[in-house]
Design an enzyme around this catalytic site. Structure first.
Site, PDB file in Angstrom:
ATOM      1  N   LYS A 172       5.848   6.362   0.950  1.00 25.61           N
ATOM      2  CA  LYS A 172       5.762   7.250  -0.216  1.00 25.61           C
ATOM      3  C   LYS A 172       5.180   8.610   0.203  1.00 25.61           C
ATOM      4  CE  LYS A 172       7.180   3.368  -1.865  1.00 25.61           C
ATOM      5  NZ  LYS A 172       6.334   2.390  -2.539  1.00 25.61           N
ATOM      6  N   TYR A 202       1.922  -3.015  -8.720  1.00 24.13           N
ATOM      7  CA  TYR A 202       3.223  -2.783  -8.096  1.00 24.13           C
ATOM      8  C   TYR A 202       4.000  -4.106  -8.043  1.00 24.13           C
ATOM      9  CZ  TYR A 202       6.691  -1.896  -4.502  1.00 24.13           C
ATOM     10  OH  TYR A 202       7.865  -1.801  -3.812  1.00 24.13           O
ATOM     11  N   ASP A 225      -5.095  -0.247  -3.236  1.00 24.33           N
ATOM     12  CA  ASP A 225      -3.768   0.295  -2.935  1.00 24.33           C
ATOM     13  C   ASP A 225      -3.783   1.755  -3.395  1.00 24.33           C
ATOM     14  OD1 ASP A 225      -1.105   1.105  -2.928  1.00 24.33           O
ATOM     15  OD2 ASP A 225      -0.332  -0.848  -3.542  1.00 24.33           O
ATOM     16  N   ARG A 266       3.998  -4.851  21.031  1.00 20.73           N
ATOM     17  CA  ARG A 266       3.581  -5.425  19.745  1.00 20.73           C
ATOM     18  C   ARG A 266       2.085  -5.172  19.558  1.00 20.73           C
ATOM     19  NH1 ARG A 266       2.333 -10.288  20.035  1.00 20.73           N
ATOM     20  NH2 ARG A 266       4.252 -10.998  21.026  1.00 20.73           N
TER      21      ARG A 266
HETATM   22  C1  LIG Z   1       6.105   0.983  -2.474  1.00 21.73           C
HETATM   23  C2  LIG Z   1       4.773   0.426  -2.790  1.00 21.73           C
HETATM   24  C3  LIG Z   1       4.267  -0.669  -2.082  1.00 21.73           C
HETATM   25  C4  LIG Z   1       5.063  -1.412  -1.029  1.00 21.73           C
HETATM   26  O1  LIG Z   1       5.336  -0.636   0.068  1.00 21.73           O
HETATM   27  P1  LIG Z   1       6.646  -0.785   1.011  1.00 21.73           P
HETATM   28  O2  LIG Z   1       6.441   0.251   2.029  1.00 21.73           O
HETATM   29  O3  LIG Z   1       7.838  -0.577   0.129  1.00 21.73           O
HETATM   30  O4  LIG Z   1       6.610  -2.191   1.537  1.00 21.73           O
HETATM   31  C5  LIG Z   1       2.991  -1.114  -2.404  1.00 21.73           C
HETATM   32  N1  LIG Z   1       2.264  -0.522  -3.366  1.00 21.73           N
HETATM   33  C6  LIG Z   1       2.724   0.520  -4.073  1.00 21.73           C
HETATM   34  C7  LIG Z   1       1.867   1.131  -5.123  1.00 21.73           C
HETATM   35  C8  LIG Z   1       3.990   1.036  -3.809  1.00 21.73           C
HETATM   36  O5  LIG Z   1       4.445   2.070  -4.528  1.00 21.73           O
END
Ligand SMILES: *Cc1c(COP(=O)(O)O)cnc(C)c1O
Length: 394
Positions: free
Chosen positions: A195, A98, A170, A46
């Site tokens: 992504k 998001y 983000d 962990r």
């Molecule tokens: C998908 C996404 C998230 C969340 O990420 P996960 O890996 O699905 O938890 C946060 N911000 C943006 C802009 C996203 O597209």
């Protein structure tokens, strides 16, 4: 080291034990100690894992940070940032956020008294006015999802810094290849590596990258204390994906540019949202802070009924109707019922997220095939309002 070299080499050495060129998947929960407290830097998985450590070094280099902390998802990474604060503090976030980030802020941390407020940050000076006595964190997402608005990262971070407020960007939609927020003054960069960074739609993963060692230590502590760690196999998949990040994102951006132009000229399309258009309200900022304009394109139909949008969404073959983005394959989505369903309709409409808005995550296929697919799907739509196409409307 330049970006294309970093994705292949930064933090990555042949495995010290065997010489394996590819970072091994260290599928272990614990590590042998030679005598109590005598170990090779790894005690319990962990806390540390060698596959994860290599990925963290690589990600830190891609965003020009000093350290990265990897999580089991993008939202787990956000969760660690939120836990830096306490009840009574306030997060000021961009208003076109998001959906999952919004849900965590309101429905999880809101209950604990950590407040969140949402502001239009497309004019940076709005942020100055919106800051309150309890504001402790400014949360930026740019380009935004799904309206593809652009926030001036340097301008907002300068305001935050002058008031002693932390900033988190983000950077999921841009990827580290297009935009590096730490260089523009941000304190924390977040990625959903699910992504573009992973890029193959085969892993859920998240990370934070920082440029301050003390902040990195606090985040490592929170991760170890709360436990949202990624497994070594997932870290391996992300490392594998990163090796082609620059090639994938570059091609996807080129394809998206061609598709945005195709849609803007289409008689059945009313609006196209893509920061590469000179008419986009923050085009100049996008040009300044991004290497290319991204591979996400949203559009609305002239006859903007839900029925018409559904026809397009269920007719494409190459664009798969699915949530998520940033993979090699093109996806088509309906934010109102999919990614943004957790945001109340009135809130959605305020930012222009109509029931008929369609979002594309453009992949790396041949662009002529992609356009043919859209042409076929748009052919099924009835158009009751022929006229001049509008490139971008805000
Ligand atoms: C998908 C996404 C998230 C969340 O990420 P996960 O890996 O699905 O938890 C946060 N911000 C943006 C802009 C996203 O597209």
């Amino acid at each position: 080291m330049k970006f294309a070299t970093k994705v292949i080499h930064a933090g990555i050495e042949p495995d010290p034990g065997t010489g394996a060129v590819m970072t091994p998947i260290y599928q272990t929960s614990t590590y042998a100690q030679s005598s109590p407290g005598e170990h090779k830097g790894f005690e319990y998985a962990r806390t540390q894992n060698p596959t994860r450590s290599v990925l963290e070094k690589n990600l830190a280099a891609l965003e020009n940070g000093v350290d990265a902390i990897c999580f089991s998802s993008g939202l787990a990474a956000q969760d660690a940032v939120m836990k830096l604060f306490k009840s009574g503090d306030e997060v000021l976030a961009v208003n076109d956020l998001y959906g999952g980030s919004y849900r965590q802020m309101i429905r999880v941390y809101g209950q604990w008294g950590l407040k969140s407020r949402f502001v239009d940050m497309y004019t940076a000076s709005n942020v100055e006015q919106a800051i309150g006595p309890d504001t402790k964190l400014i949360w930026i997402e740019t380009p935004t999802n799904p309206m593809l608005n652009i926030v001036d990262i340097a301008a907002v971070c300068a305001i935050a810094r002058s008031r002693g407020i932390l900033t988190c960007v983000d950077n999921t939609f841009a990827s580290p290849y297009l935009q590096n927020p730490l260089d523009l003054g941000a304190d924390i960069v977040l990625h959903s590596a699910t992504k573009y960074i992973g890029g193959h739609s085969d892993v859920v993963h998240g990370c934070l990258i920082v440029k301050d060692i003390e902040l990195a230590e606090r985040l490592h502590f929170l991760q170890n204390a709360t436990g949202a760690v990624p497994g070594p196999q997932d870290c391996f998949l992300v490392l594998r994906g990163i090796k082609t990040l620059h090639l994938r994102v570059q091609r996807a951006c080129e394809n998206a540019a061609a598709i945005a132009q195709y849609l803007a000229a289409h008689p059945k399309v009313a609006k196209v949202f893509w920061p590469g258009f000179a008419q986009h309200p923050n085009h100049d900022i996008a040009k300044k802070q991004m290497r290319m304009f991204g591979a996400m394109v949203s559009f609305d139909l002239k006859d903007n009924s839900m029925e018409n949008a559904t026809k397009v969404l269920s007719s494409t073959h190459l664009f798969t109707l699915a949530e998520s983005l940033g993979g090699v394959e093109s996806l088509i989505g309906h934010p109102a019922s999919m990614t943004h369903a957790s945001i109340p309709r009135e809130e959605r409409l305020k930012v222009g997220l109509t029931d008929s808005l369609i979002r594309l995550s453009v992949g790396v296929e041949d662009v002529e095939d992609l356009i043919e697919d859209l042409e076929m799907a748009l052919g099924k739509v009835k158009s009751e309002a022929p006229g001049q196409p509008i490139f971008v409307e805000n």
